[in-house]
Design a protein around this motif. Structure first.
Motif, short mmCIF file in Angstrom:
data_model
loop_
_atom_site.label_atom_id
_atom_site.label_comp_id
_atom_site.label_asym_id
_atom_site.label_seq_id
_atom_site.Cartn_x
_atom_site.Cartn_y
_atom_site.Cartn_z
N PRO A 51 -32.73 6.01 -10.20
CA PRO A 51 -33.63 6.38 -9.11
C PRO A 51 -34.49 7.61 -9.43
O PRO A 51 -35.59 7.76 -8.89
N GLY A 52 -33.98 8.49 -10.30
CA GLY A 52 -34.73 9.69 -10.64
C GLY A 52 -35.71 9.49 -11.78
O GLY A 52 -36.51 10.38 -12.07
N ASP A 105 -43.82 3.63 -19.18
CA ASP A 105 -43.95 3.84 -17.74
C ASP A 105 -43.24 2.76 -16.92
O ASP A 105 -43.80 2.20 -15.98
N ALA A 106 -41.99 2.48 -17.26
CA ALA A 106 -41.21 1.49 -16.51
C ALA A 106 -40.74 2.11 -15.20
O ALA A 106 -40.06 3.14 -15.18
N ALA A 107 -41.09 1.48 -14.09
CA ALA A 107 -40.75 2.00 -12.76
C ALA A 107 -39.27 1.72 -12.44
O ALA A 107 -38.64 0.84 -13.03
N GLY A 130 -43.46 12.99 -17.27
CA GLY A 130 -43.59 14.26 -16.57
C GLY A 130 -42.42 15.19 -16.75
O GLY A 130 -42.39 16.28 -16.18
N ASN A 131 -41.42 14.80 -17.56
CA ASN A 131 -40.25 15.65 -17.77
C ASN A 131 -39.89 15.61 -19.25
O ASN A 131 -38.99 14.88 -19.68
N ARG A 141 -27.98 15.31 -13.26
CA ARG A 141 -29.43 15.16 -13.19
C ARG A 141 -29.95 14.61 -14.50
O ARG A 141 -29.44 14.92 -15.57
N GLY A 142 -30.98 13.77 -14.42
CA GLY A 142 -31.58 13.23 -15.62
C GLY A 142 -31.19 11.79 -15.88
O GLY A 142 -30.37 11.21 -15.16
N SER A 143 -31.80 11.21 -16.90
CA SER A 143 -31.56 9.82 -17.27
C SER A 143 -30.89 9.75 -18.62
O SER A 143 -31.05 10.62 -19.47
#
Length: 242
Positions: free
Chosen positions: A61-62, A78-80, A103-104, A131-133
């Motif tokens: 989700p983040g 840019d995979a949503a 952006g991160n 936090r983070g992917s």
């Protein structure tokens, strides 16, 4: 000379048969939760070119735009969130995939996988506990399904919800049991006949029904549970191979 030639041809035939065993022999059709449909070539076709088949699922989700690179190549862009890409062909060999969140620039994660010709792989972006992917690579094994059987795969893409279960509808018969969140255990799968399955979360005094789904024969059904306690959702991916 004829014996040597025959022996060489036989060895080549056996090598080809061994390399293509377990591969899909027909194109596969993928349908996602939003009813979007994509098609991938048969594994045997990709193997002729020495390629594997790779796709990406963004289950974080983040992660508001996931990029995947491989060496100096941008593989997915840019995979949503909740999106599933089509399979792309990738050359055989050991691949080190790098995940970046748009952006991160500080959120970078990597995972590696030996890509075998004709095999199917899913890259999945998962949330870290805080936090983070992070990135994980899954082997899809589409060509290993027996005719008339369905394979169900339950992936825990939550940050902190443990012990997800899958049952046959209206029963206490586990199909998949106790799939935890976290870096070590995120997935479990099983083969079954077609029917209806229920995904349940054990939070609270009684299990919560997360979702109920029909599963068809000759398919790999992947269920990816996302979100947090009180707001769980399921991304469904259906790969039909016959």
């Amino acid at each position: 000379m004829r014996q040597l030639l025959f022996g060489g041809l036989l060895s080549a035939a056996l090598w080809t048969a061994g390399c293509t065993s377990g591969l899909t022999t027909d194109p596969s059709v993928t349908t996602s939760s939003d009813s979007a449909t994509t098609k991938a070539p048969a594994g045997t076709t990709a193997a002729q070119d020495g390629n594997a088949l790779v796709r990406l699922v963004n289950a974080d989700p983040g992660g508001k735009g996931i990029d995947i690179s491989w060496g100096d190549k941008n593989f997915f862009s840019d995979a949503a969130y909740k999106s599933i890409t089509a399979y792309k062909e990738a050359p055989r060999g050991v691949a080190m995939f790098q995940l970046r969140v748009a952006g991160n620039p500080e959120n970078v994660s990597g995972d590696h996988q030996e890509l075998l010709p004709g095999r199917h792989y899913t890259l999945i972006a998962l949330p870290k506990e805080k936090r983070g992917s992070r990135l994980s690579v899954l082997i899809d094994n589409l060509g290993a399904l027996d005719p008339g059987i369905t394979r169900v795969r339950l992936i825990n893409a939550t940050a902190n919800v443990d012990d997800l279960d899958m049952f046959s509808e209206g029963t206490k018969n586990h199909i998949v049991h106790g799939v935890d969140a976290g870096a070590k255990v995120v997935m479990s799968y099983a083969d079954m006949e077609g029917g209806t399955v229920e995904i349940r979360s054990p939070n609270g005094p009684s299990p919560t029904l997360v979702g109920k789904f029909n599963v068809d024969a000759n398919c790999l059904h992947t269920f990816i549970v996302v979100g947090a306690v009180g707001s769980l959702d399921v991304i469904q991916v259906v790969d039909r191979i016959r």
